[in-house]
Every structure is written in structure tokens, then in C-alpha cells.
Design a protein around this motif. Structure first.
Motif, mmCIF file in Angstrom:
data_model
loop_
_atom_site.group_PDB
_atom_site.id
_atom_site.type_symbol
_atom_site.label_atom_id
_atom_site.label_comp_id
_atom_site.label_asym_id
_atom_site.label_seq_id
_atom_site.Cartn_x
_atom_site.Cartn_y
_atom_site.Cartn_z
ATOM 1 N N ASN A 1 -19.894 14.231 28.113
ATOM 2 C CA ASN A 1 -18.856 13.944 29.098
ATOM 3 C C ASN A 1 -18.691 15.142 30.027
ATOM 4 O OD1 ASN A 1 -16.655 13.099 30.558
ATOM 5 N ND2 ASN A 1 -15.266 12.958 28.812
ATOM 6 N N HIS A 2 -19.009 14.952 31.307
ATOM 7 C CA HIS A 2 -18.907 16.033 32.290
ATOM 8 C C HIS A 2 -17.608 15.971 33.089
ATOM 9 C CE1 HIS A 2 -23.156 17.667 32.283
ATOM 10 N NE2 HIS A 2 -23.258 16.600 31.511
ATOM 11 N N ARG A 3 -16.749 15.019 32.771
ATOM 12 C CA ARG A 3 -15.521 14.848 33.545
ATOM 13 C C ARG A 3 -14.499 15.954 33.276
ATOM 14 N NH1 ARG A 3 -14.339 10.572 36.499
ATOM 15 N NH2 ARG A 3 -15.728 8.756 36.503
ATOM 16 N N MET A 4 -13.585 16.099 34.241
ATOM 17 C CA MET A 4 -12.497 17.057 34.098
ATOM 18 C C MET A 4 -11.605 16.665 32.932
ATOM 19 S SD MET A 4 -9.529 17.994 36.897
ATOM 20 C CE MET A 4 -8.773 16.355 36.793
ATOM 21 N N PRO A 5 -11.201 17.615 32.086
ATOM 22 C CA PRO A 5 -10.264 17.286 31.015
ATOM 23 C C PRO A 5 -8.993 16.673 31.604
ATOM 24 C CG PRO A 5 -11.184 19.479 30.705
ATOM 25 C CD PRO A 5 -11.625 19.029 32.062
ATOM 26 N N PRO A 6 -8.478 15.599 31.018
ATOM 27 C CA PRO A 6 -7.319 14.913 31.593
ATOM 28 C C PRO A 6 -6.023 15.705 31.488
ATOM 29 C CG PRO A 6 -7.875 13.957 29.479
ATOM 30 C CD PRO A 6 -8.965 14.925 29.811
ATOM 31 N N ASP A 7 -5.952 16.626 30.539
ATOM 32 C CA ASP A 7 -4.732 17.398 30.318
ATOM 33 C C ASP A 7 -5.023 18.887 30.359
ATOM 34 O OD1 ASP A 7 -3.127 15.021 29.767
ATOM 35 O OD2 ASP A 7 -4.226 14.933 27.862
ATOM 36 N N GLY A 8 -3.952 19.658 30.409
ATOM 37 C CA GLY A 8 -4.105 21.106 30.383
ATOM 38 C C GLY A 8 -3.762 21.746 31.718
ATOM 39 N N THR A 9 -3.771 23.071 31.741
ATOM 40 C CA THR A 9 -3.496 23.830 32.952
ATOM 41 C C THR A 9 -4.704 23.783 33.887
ATOM 42 O OG1 THR A 9 -4.381 25.882 32.043
ATOM 43 C CG2 THR A 9 -2.048 25.386 31.613
ATOM 44 N N LEU A 10 -4.494 24.244 35.106
ATOM 45 C CA LEU A 10 -5.600 24.310 36.051
ATOM 46 C C LEU A 10 -6.714 25.198 35.513
ATOM 47 C CD1 LEU A 10 -6.155 23.183 38.944
ATOM 48 C CD2 LEU A 10 -5.500 25.441 39.801
ATOM 49 N N GLU A 11 -6.326 26.293 34.886
ATOM 50 C CA GLU A 11 -7.318 27.207 34.315
ATOM 51 C C GLU A 11 -8.128 26.519 33.220
ATOM 52 O OE1 GLU A 11 -4.139 27.912 34.819
ATOM 53 O OE2 GLU A 11 -4.321 29.391 36.448
ATOM 54 N N GLU A 12 -7.489 25.692 32.442
ATOM 55 C CA GLU A 12 -8.182 24.977 31.371
ATOM 56 C C GLU A 12 -9.108 23.901 31.933
ATOM 57 O OE1 GLU A 12 -4.855 25.444 27.797
ATOM 58 O OE2 GLU A 12 -4.695 23.797 29.246
ATOM 59 N N LYS A 13 -8.680 23.238 32.997
ATOM 60 C CA LYS A 13 -9.504 22.194 33.590
ATOM 61 C C LYS A 13 -10.752 22.770 34.268
ATOM 62 C CE LYS A 13 -5.681 18.974 34.345
ATOM 63 N NZ LYS A 13 -4.834 18.266 35.337
ATOM 64 N N PHE A 14 -10.611 23.958 34.848
ATOM 65 C CA PHE A 14 -11.736 24.573 35.556
ATOM 66 C C PHE A 14 -12.447 25.636 34.714
ATOM 67 C CE2 PHE A 14 -9.689 22.605 39.143
ATOM 68 C CZ PHE A 14 -10.713 22.359 40.050
ATOM 69 N N ALA A 15 -12.180 25.660 33.434
ATOM 70 C CA ALA A 15 -12.821 26.648 32.555
ATOM 71 C C ALA A 15 -14.326 26.409 32.461
ATOM 72 C CB ALA A 15 -12.195 26.572 31.166
ATOM 73 N N LEU A 16 -15.073 27.478 32.203
ATOM 74 C CA LEU A 16 -16.515 27.361 32.014
ATOM 75 C C LEU A 16 -16.779 26.560 30.746
ATOM 76 C CD1 LEU A 16 -17.574 31.024 32.871
ATOM 77 C CD2 LEU A 16 -17.316 29.070 34.411
ATOM 78 N N ARG A 17 -17.605 25.505 30.869
ATOM 79 C CA ARG A 17 -17.763 24.589 29.733
ATOM 80 C C ARG A 17 -19.192 24.404 29.258
ATOM 81 N NH1 ARG A 17 -15.078 19.313 31.624
ATOM 82 N NH2 ARG A 17 -16.040 18.546 29.716
ATOM 83 N N HIS A 18 -20.171 24.595 30.111
ATOM 84 C CA HIS A 18 -21.551 24.460 29.641
ATOM 85 C C HIS A 18 -22.492 25.336 30.453
ATOM 86 C CE1 HIS A 18 -23.051 22.090 33.012
ATOM 87 N NE2 HIS A 18 -22.131 21.150 32.827
ATOM 88 N N GLU A 19 -23.669 25.504 29.915
ATOM 89 C CA GLU A 19 -24.694 26.328 30.546
ATOM 90 C C GLU A 19 -25.495 25.500 31.545
ATOM 91 O OE1 GLU A 19 -27.037 29.692 28.336
ATOM 92 O OE2 GLU A 19 -28.262 27.874 28.245
ATOM 93 N N THR B 1 -17.257 22.031 34.771
ATOM 94 C CA THR B 1 -17.814 20.694 35.002
ATOM 95 C C THR B 1 -16.671 19.703 35.158
ATOM 96 O OG1 THR B 1 -19.302 18.979 34.153
ATOM 97 C CG2 THR B 1 -18.097 20.256 32.515
ATOM 98 N N LEU B 2 -16.647 19.005 36.315
ATOM 99 C CA LEU B 2 -15.551 18.100 36.636
ATOM 100 C C LEU B 2 -16.079 16.891 37.401
ATOM 101 C CD1 LEU B 2 -14.454 21.316 37.154
ATOM 102 C CD2 LEU B 2 -12.317 20.076 37.338
ATOM 103 N N HIS B 3 -17.131 16.264 36.884
ATOM 104 C CA HIS B 3 -17.724 15.137 37.610
ATOM 105 C C HIS B 3 -18.050 13.997 36.660
ATOM 106 C CE1 HIS B 3 -22.012 15.837 36.357
ATOM 107 N NE2 HIS B 3 -21.527 17.036 36.121
ATOM 108 N N GLY B 4 -18.041 12.788 37.202
ATOM 109 C CA GLY B 4 -18.401 11.617 36.415
ATOM 110 C C GLY B 4 -19.783 11.097 36.732
ATOM 111 N N GLN B 5 -20.177 11.195 38.008
ATOM 112 C CA GLN B 5 -21.483 10.701 38.432
ATOM 113 C C GLN B 5 -22.516 11.818 38.436
ATOM 114 O OE1 GLN B 5 -20.871 8.549 42.208
ATOM 115 N NE2 GLN B 5 -20.442 6.735 40.977
#
Length: 258
Positions: A139-157, A179-183
Motif C-alpha cells: 500500500n503506497h497510499r498516504m496514512p489516513p490518520d496521524g500528523t502531517l509529519e507522520e503522513k509524509f514520513a520516509l516509508r520505503h527505499e 509515499t502518498l499515491h494510489g496509482q
């Protein structure tokens, strides 16, 4: 020397129930002004208001931003489904011909998230409507909850082609990204070179083969924390260098491989 002007592609929004606006994230304008060293100019993405030719005369380059609406699948020969989400046909009508014209002319652009996908579609490529539904993908989508920092946190290589443009520019063959994308890219467009992948095989970094100008585009959001994150800073600085070269009358390729 005057700062170059960057057209930042806006997204259509409605404030309240009925007040329509063209809007852009302040992360984008800050990254362009503070890191690329250019003047950010918000572009109304509507063909009724301006043409690609007019925009190219006003701006030295373009930031193709992310956005909630997706490129309409009719643009790559497929029918729309619920999985394709929302659309912005006016933005499609502006950005897709603009990308092709910039590639031809050598005018620099930097594609981010939806902008990355627009570049692929503009060059004849296609998209998957939902990456997380594909076998073996995450799942590459933005986390639905959390702070802005948590949503834009580094998540994968993201791993780059050895010796390719992104490897050469960033000085590393692998970096961490948000990572904040669905497509995502299904089939690469003509001359679209996929130069970086996520661990699950999702394309994350592209450029246009043989283009005379800067065409680097990424699936993640480097505008977040652009002045401090070393990967983001390097990308926006390189874009700024290309803008200044263009404004001075000389196009710069996106570090093509030998």
C-alpha cells in the motif's frame, strides 16, 4: 540576474459548498522559492484560461504537482472505473500537451506524484488505478490518520539504476522516500525511462530519453521538508540549475547516461 519563473500547476478545489478556487500547496511554493531559487507562479490548470504555448512564454519551467484527482483513463485508452477515483479533465487538457511541448522544446519540468503520472501518460504510457490491489504490491497510499509529519514520513527505499541519472545526481543507488499515491505506472510511455523502483517493483523515478531539457520526475513528494531532506534538496537544486540555464538561453539535459 533575475530569478527564473516556475509555473506551479494548480488543482481545482471548492471551498465550502460553492466557492471554486485554483489552489496549490505551500510546500511547493516554498521548495521552488527557497531551494530551487526561482519565483513560484501558480498556474490555473484550465484550457479555457490559458494555453501551453502561452504558459511556456511566461514561465521558464514547470512544477507538475501532486493532487487528489487522477489522470482520466481515457487519456491512455481505458474506461473509467470506481477504482480510478476522481478526475480533473481541465488539468489533463493543460498538462499533457504542455509536457509534450516542453520535451520537444527542451524547457525544464519536474514531475511529482500525479505530475510523475502525467509525464508517463503524456508520452503514451498507462497507469494502474490502484497499486495496492496488484499481487505482490504494498500500500503506497498516504496514512489516513496521524500528523502531517507522520503522513509524509520516509516509508520505503527507492533503488536507482547503477550509473543512471538519479544515481549520478544523488550520489547513492538507494534512498528513503515518503509515499502518498494510489496509482502507478502500468506501461511506460515512449522514451520514458524508469530509473528507480520501490522494493515491490513500483516505478518511482523516471526521465525522458534524449530530451534536451530537465525531465526528472518522481512518484514521491520531495517538496515536503525540501530544504532539509538531502534527497529533496538535491533534486530541487538541480531543477533550479536547469531553470537558470534555460533562462540564460541554454537547455540542460537531465544527466543522461553515457
Amino acid at each position: 540576474m533575475a530569478r527564473p519563473v516556475v509555473g506551479i500547476i494548480s488543482n481545482a478545489h471548492v471551498i465550502g459548498d460553492d466557492y471554486k478556487v485554483h489552489a496549490g500547496g505551500m510546500m511547493n511554493t516554498s521548495a521552488i522559492a527557497e531551494v530551487s531559487g526561482a519565483i513560484p507562479l501558480l498556474v490555473a490548470a484550465d484550457p479555457a484560461l490559458n494555453t501551453a504555448e502561452e504558459l511556456m512564454e511566461v514561465c521558464d519551467g514547470f512544477l507538475l504537482t501532486g493532487g487528489r484527482p487522477n489522470v482520466h483513463p481515457e487519456e491512455y485508452g481505458e474506461e473509467a472505473t470506481v477504482a480510478h477515483g476522481d478526475f480533473d479533465r481541465a488539468r489533463d487538457a493543460v498538462t499533457l500537451p504542455l509536457i509534450r511541448a516542453c520535451v520537444e522544446r527542451g524547457q525544464p519540468f519536474f514531475g511529482v506524484c500525479r505530475g510523475f503520472q502525467e509525464v508517463n501518460v503524456a508520452m503514451g504510457g498507462s497507469l494502474y488505478p490502484e497499486i495496492r490491489d496488484l499481487p505482490g504490491r504494498t500500500n503506497h497510499r498516504m496514512p489516513p490518520d496521524g500528523t502531517l509529519e507522520e503522513k509524509f514520513a520516509l516509508r520505503h527505499e527507492v533503488s536507482f539504476t547503477e550509473g543512471g541519472p538519479f544515481h549520478r545526481l544523488l550520489g547513492k543507488q538507494a534512498v528513503m522516500t515518503n509515499t502518498l499515491h494510489g496509482q502507478g505506472i502500468k506501461a511506460a510511455g515512449k522514451r520514458v525511462i524508469i530509473d528507480g523502483y520501490a522494493p515491490d517493483g513500483t516505478p518511482e523515478a523516471i526521465y525522458i530519453d534524449g530530451a534536451p531539457g530537465f525531465t526528472m520526475s518522481v512518484q514521491w513528494h520531495p517538496e515536503y521538508n525540501a530544504g532539509l531532506d538531502p534527497v529533496s534538496k538535491t533534486l530541487f537544486c538541480a531543477f533550479g540549475d536547469a531553470l537558470r540555464d534555460w533562462a540564460a538561453g541554454k537547455a540542460r539535459p537531465a544527466l543522461k547516461t553515457a
